[in-house]
Design an enzyme around this catalytic site. Sequence first.
Site, PDB file in Angstrom:
ATOM      1  CB  SER A  41      -0.907   0.010   1.244  1.00 38.47           C
ATOM      2  OG  SER A  41      -0.159   0.348   2.400  1.00 38.47           O
ATOM      3  CB  SER A  43       0.558   3.225   4.694  1.00 40.67           C
ATOM      4  OG  SER A  43       1.470   2.151   4.856  1.00 40.67           O
ATOM      5  CE  LYS A 104       0.960   1.189   8.733  1.00 38.12           C
ATOM      6  NZ  LYS A 104       0.362   1.856   7.576  1.00 38.12           N
ATOM      7  CB  SER A 195      -0.665   5.706   7.413  1.00 41.73           C
ATOM      8  OG  SER A 195      -0.052   4.724   8.231  1.00 41.73           O
TER       9      SER A 195
END
Length: 248
Positions: A41, A43, A104, A195
């Site tokens: 993705s 994010s 992340k 996100s």
Amino acid sequence: MSDTKEDQSGGLWENIKVLVQALLLAVIIRTLFFQPFSIPSGSMMETLLVGDYLFVSKYSYGYTKYSIPFSPDLFSGRIWSSEPERGDVAVFRLPSNTKIDYIKRVVGLPGDRIQVTDGQLFINGEAVKRELVGSYTPEGRYSQSTDVPVYRETLPNGVSYTTLDLTPNSPGDNTREFVVPEGHYFMMGDNRDNSQDSRFEVGYVPLENFIGRATIIFFSIGEGASPLEIWKWPTDLRLERFFKSAQR
């Protein structure tokens, strides 16, 4: 004739042994050293893009049951544990569903107070240094009519990276103050307005859930193209991203 059959049988057995040895070696490397990971993705834009393939260092934080393929419940906690540092880009298992991997950036350590106010990250009551450094043009499904402002954040320990600000006053731009529990970490995506992270459903991430630290991008291809589609390589490969750090 019998000698020929014996030779064929012996050759087949040798091939099987080589294959088994290769598979065992691959499992050992994946479990103890490096695991390949693809970005699913946007994010972490612009640090990491959809179509980036990177290696995750398994030994950076030690090992848990999640380090082993299929995550067998052989033990709890971490072996040879090492704590993530503020600013690390890390892969971890989603606390609410440990079958799902997330990637992340670590922004909050155990005991930290984390809050976002008007898009500004605060750690323990102090604003993280943030400066506008340019703009970015998203590709593929994330493209939009205007360029996106790019900000450079510098954490208290000196780690510096860029973040995107897609939308002013988005739901993640103003949060309550989060107090990170002991043994847990607060994670955020660099693409702050797109996100799902610790500000939302992800919540605090236990140390046990960490898989490893992202290290280097070894392959990158435009969004929507598969690495197996070799005929698309001349136009879709992003050669400038090969061997680029996955941290910033």
